[in-house]
Design a protein around this motif. Structure first.
Motif, PDB file in Angstrom:
ATOM      1  N   ASP A 173       0.858  -1.188   0.000  1.00  0.00           N
ATOM      2  CA  ASP A 173       0.000   0.000   0.000  1.00  0.00           C
ATOM      3  C   ASP A 173       0.892   1.236   0.000  1.00  0.00           C
ATOM      4  N   HIS A 174       0.317   2.338  -0.463  1.00  0.00           N
ATOM      5  CA  HIS A 174       1.014   3.629  -0.400  1.00  0.00           C
ATOM      6  C   HIS A 174       0.736   4.267   0.962  1.00  0.00           C
ATOM      7  N   VAL A 175       1.778   4.773   1.580  1.00  0.00           N
ATOM      8  CA  VAL A 175       1.612   5.463   2.864  1.00  0.00           C
ATOM      9  C   VAL A 175       2.017   6.921   2.691  1.00  0.00           C
ATOM     10  N   SER A 176       1.254   7.821   3.261  1.00  0.00           N
ATOM     11  CA  SER A 176       1.664   9.231   3.276  1.00  0.00           C
ATOM     12  C   SER A 176       1.855   9.650   4.732  1.00  0.00           C
ATOM     13  N   LEU A 177       2.460  10.801   4.923  1.00  0.00           N
ATOM     14  CA  LEU A 177       2.710  11.301   6.276  1.00  0.00           C
ATOM     15  C   LEU A 177       2.044  12.658   6.445  1.00  0.00           C
ATOM     16  N   GLU A 178       1.560  12.923   7.648  1.00  0.00           N
ATOM     17  CA  GLU A 178       1.050  14.257   7.951  1.00  0.00           C
ATOM     18  C   GLU A 178       1.549  14.668   9.332  1.00  0.00           C
ATOM     19  N   LEU A 179       1.528  15.981   9.552  1.00  0.00           N
ATOM     20  CA  LEU A 179       1.992  16.515  10.833  1.00  0.00           C
ATOM     21  C   LEU A 179       0.783  16.682  11.746  1.00  0.00           C
ATOM     22  N   VAL A 200       9.471   4.538  10.622  1.00  0.00           N
ATOM     23  CA  VAL A 200      10.780   4.471   9.962  1.00  0.00           C
ATOM     24  C   VAL A 200      10.551   4.664   8.466  1.00  0.00           C
ATOM     25  N   VAL A 201      11.129   5.712   7.903  1.00  0.00           N
ATOM     26  CA  VAL A 201      10.985   5.987   6.470  1.00  0.00           C
ATOM     27  C   VAL A 201      12.207   5.434   5.746  1.00  0.00           C
ATOM     28  N   THR A 202      11.977   4.365   4.987  1.00  0.00           N
ATOM     29  CA  THR A 202      13.044   3.761   4.170  1.00  0.00           C
ATOM     30  C   THR A 202      12.498   3.660   2.745  1.00  0.00           C
ATOM     31  N   ALA A 203      12.066   4.800   2.234  1.00  0.00           N
ATOM     32  CA  ALA A 203      11.337   4.827   0.961  1.00  0.00           C
ATOM     33  C   ALA A 203      12.240   5.159  -0.217  1.00  0.00           C
ATOM     34  N   GLY A 204      13.546   5.057  -0.031  1.00  0.00           N
ATOM     35  CA  GLY A 204      14.494   5.208  -1.129  1.00  0.00           C
ATOM     36  C   GLY A 204      14.315   6.515  -1.873  1.00  0.00           C
ATOM     37  N   ALA A 205      14.383   6.429  -3.199  1.00  0.00           N
ATOM     38  CA  ALA A 205      14.348   7.635  -4.040  1.00  0.00           C
ATOM     39  C   ALA A 205      13.026   8.380  -3.945  1.00  0.00           C
ATOM     40  N   TRP A 206      12.000   7.739  -3.368  1.00  0.00           N
ATOM     41  CA  TRP A 206      10.676   8.361  -3.273  1.00  0.00           C
ATOM     42  C   TRP A 206      10.470   9.083  -1.931  1.00  0.00           C
ATOM     43  N   ALA A 207      11.424   8.997  -1.041  1.00  0.00           N
ATOM     44  CA  ALA A 207      11.208   9.479   0.336  1.00  0.00           C
ATOM     45  C   ALA A 207      10.915  10.973   0.399  1.00  0.00           C
ATOM     46  N   SER A 208      11.561  11.760  -0.479  1.00  0.00           N
ATOM     47  CA  SER A 208      11.360  13.213  -0.362  1.00  0.00           C
ATOM     48  C   SER A 208       9.896  13.566  -0.586  1.00  0.00           C
ATOM     49  N   GLN A 209       9.200  12.756  -1.408  1.00  0.00           N
ATOM     50  CA  GLN A 209       7.780  13.044  -1.670  1.00  0.00           C
ATOM     51  C   GLN A 209       6.934  12.912  -0.409  1.00  0.00           C
ATOM     52  N   ILE A 210       7.218  11.889   0.404  1.00  0.00           N
ATOM     53  CA  ILE A 210       6.345  11.712   1.580  1.00  0.00           C
ATOM     54  C   ILE A 210       6.803  12.554   2.763  1.00  0.00           C
ATOM     55  N   ARG A 212       7.829  15.728   2.452  1.00  0.00           N
ATOM     56  CA  ARG A 212       7.536  17.153   2.196  1.00  0.00           C
ATOM     57  C   ARG A 212       6.366  17.684   3.026  1.00  0.00           C
ATOM     58  N   PRO A 213       5.261  16.934   3.159  1.00  0.00           N
ATOM     59  CA  PRO A 213       4.147  17.450   3.987  1.00  0.00           C
ATOM     60  C   PRO A 213       4.538  17.709   5.444  1.00  0.00           C
ATOM     61  N   LEU A 214       5.664  17.160   5.890  1.00  0.00           N
ATOM     62  CA  LEU A 214       6.133  17.438   7.257  1.00  0.00           C
ATOM     63  C   LEU A 214       6.985  18.702   7.288  1.00  0.00           C
ATOM     64  N   GLY A 215       7.116  19.350   6.135  1.00  0.00           N
ATOM     65  CA  GLY A 215       7.926  20.571   6.064  1.00  0.00           C
ATOM     66  C   GLY A 215       9.407  20.269   5.898  1.00  0.00           C
ATOM     67  N   MET A 216       9.725  19.040   5.492  1.00  0.00           N
ATOM     68  CA  MET A 216      11.140  18.668   5.366  1.00  0.00           C
ATOM     69  C   MET A 216      11.548  18.610   3.899  1.00  0.00           C
ATOM     70  N   GLU A 217      12.686  19.234   3.588  1.00  0.00           N
ATOM     71  CA  GLU A 217      13.280  19.096   2.252  1.00  0.00           C
ATOM     72  C   GLU A 217      14.347  18.007   2.358  1.00  0.00           C
ATOM     73  N   HIS A 218      14.013  16.833   1.904  1.00  0.00           N
ATOM     74  CA  HIS A 218      14.899  15.673   2.060  1.00  0.00           C
ATOM     75  C   HIS A 218      15.793  15.585   0.817  1.00  0.00           C
ATOM     76  N   PRO A 219      17.132  15.588   1.003  1.00  0.00           N
ATOM     77  CA  PRO A 219      18.021  15.764  -0.155  1.00  0.00           C
ATOM     78  C   PRO A 219      18.347  14.481  -0.911  1.00  0.00           C
ATOM     79  N   VAL A 220      17.369  13.650  -1.179  1.00  0.00           N
ATOM     80  CA  VAL A 220      17.646  12.410  -1.912  1.00  0.00           C
ATOM     81  C   VAL A 220      16.846  12.403  -3.220  1.00  0.00           C
TER      82      VAL A 220
END
Ligand code: FAD
Length: 368
Positions: A173-179, A200-210, A212-220
């Motif tokens: 399933d797809h999981v999203s994150l919210e604050l 635990v976020v181990t979403a590889g190259a897709w991690a920055s997408q999930i 972002r809604p937490l206000g994080m710019e993930h550099p991957v």
């Protein structure tokens, strides 16, 4: 304690495996994206020859290789033997003798602390060709007995199966994150929240997408790799060593007369899941220039994977400061099948409130 793991590539599978082995309640979600890096990864486990000098990155790379013996033993004891793993050795070759001398010095300085690399020795061009028969006839080499290869998709599946056998739950399933009130909350695709003490976020190259809604710019970002699988029908290839020329291309063989040539390293392609003419040509030309004996092999498939590439080489591992209950593991780049199982163990230790075997502070994610 209840942990939710988002992404079951090599890293998330390892987190789930190590948590479940410690009796922790785990729920693993994987969206099964096309281009999951673990499904395309070549599977070379041989850190000692790398030209990359970043000491913190190398420390994890070497520890990852060292951990394989324990990992394979633990999985074997649990009945998981189909890993495509083999300690087949690695053969470093070069056209230029000076380059080979420099490689030998580099390897020797590193293996002083790595007995698992075995008794490294110089080999003549004739012996190199005997070890890897399709090779050109004029390339001297360095043989590293402890080099190995693994099938990433088999290993990740085995760790996940072992975790499920110990009580973990796997969902596609797809999981999203919210604050929510200063904490991250995981949400399923149907909108239902997932209860967890730790995410635990181990979403590889897709991690920055999930993230972002937490206000994080993930550099991957995704780095596309195209990797070609060939079959040499009727040829026994299972014991061939990993072949490491002095370029970014390489070759390795598996049990089913399969020889793999890798790989492109393409930035700025986004998630473009296509085999391209130039990618295919690049890989085949590089392979045939070193191993012309592969010219008549059958092309079975070209796999595409998106390596999770960070700003530098260093992985991102640890708790997010400023947000309770959020742990990230990512940025394993081109070395994730080597580092991933060990890094997953470290992340599991962090979730359990233990001091990780390796200090992860140099790899800490940016704070929220
Ligand atoms: P991935 O394997 O990409 O897994 C991430 C998972 O997260 C995916 O399954 C995806 O579906 C899931 N996901 C993402 N978002 C969500 C969401 N919102 N909800 C649910 N699930 C989600 N390494 C080596 O050590 N040796 C090698 O020889 C080697 N060769 C390579 C060759 C190629 C061509 C490539 C592409 C990589 C290679 N690597 C190698 C690197 C290695 O494969 C990667 O670093 C590693 O697989 C990354 O694992 P991961 O678990 O971080 O990410």
């Amino acid at each position: 304690m209840r942990v939710v793991v988002i992404g079951a590539g090599i890293l998330g599978s390892s987190v789930a495996y190590h948590l479940a082995m410690n009796g922790i309640e785990v729920e693993v979600f994987d969206e099964v994206h096309q281009g999951k890096a673990t499904l395309a990864g070549a599977g070379i486990v041989c850190p000692w020859a790398t030209k990359v000098t970043d000491p913190e990155w190398y420390a994890l790379y070497a520890a990852g290789a060292r951990y394989y013996a324990d990992l394979v033993e633990g999985l074997t004891q649990r009945g998981e033997t189909d890993l495509g793993y083999g300690r087949v050795g690695a053969l470093v070759v070069a056209e230029d003798r000076k380059e080979l001398d420099a490689a030998e010095q580099r390897i020797q300085s590193r293996i002083a602390h790595a007995p698992e690399a075995g008794n490294v020795r110089r080999v003549s061009a004739a012996e190199a060709k005997r070890l890897f028969p399709p090779l050109r006839e004029d390339l001297d080499g360095i043989y590293i007995p402890g080099g190995s290869r693994v099938d990433g998709r088999l290993l990740a599946a085995a760790m996940t199966r072992a975790a499920v056998a110990a009580g973990a739950v796997l969902r596609h399933d797809h999981v999203s994150l919210e604050l929510r009130e200063g904490r991250a909350r995981a949400i399923r695709s149907d909108g239902s929240p997932i209860e967890a003490d730790e995410i635990v976020v181990t979403a590889g190259a897709w991690a920055s997408q999930i993230l972002r809604p937490l206000g994080m710019e993930h550099p991957v970002r995704p780095q596309r790799g195209q990797i070609v699988h060939l079959r040499l029908s009727g040829t026994e290839t299972r014991s061939w060593p990993v072949l490491l020329p002095m370029t970014s291309h390489y070759m390795l063989a598996f049990d089913d007369s399969r020889v793999v040539i890798g790989a492109t390293r393409e930035d700025n392609t986004g998630f473009d899941y296509r085999v391209t003419a130039s990618g295919q040509a690049e890989v085949l030309n590089a392979g045939l220039a070193i191993a012309p004996g592969l010219a008549s092999a059958t092309i079975i498939e070209t796999r595409i994977g998106f390596r999770p590439a960070g700003d530098g080489y260093k992985p991102i591992l640890g708790r997010v400061a400023g947000m309770d209950g959020l742990v990230i593991g990512n940025g394993l780049g081109a070395a994730g099948l080597t580092i991933g199982p060990y890094a997953g163990r470290l992340l599991a230790q962090i979730c359990m409130g233990e001091a990780p075997d390796t200090d992860t502070s140099p790899y800490a994610p940016a704070s929220a």
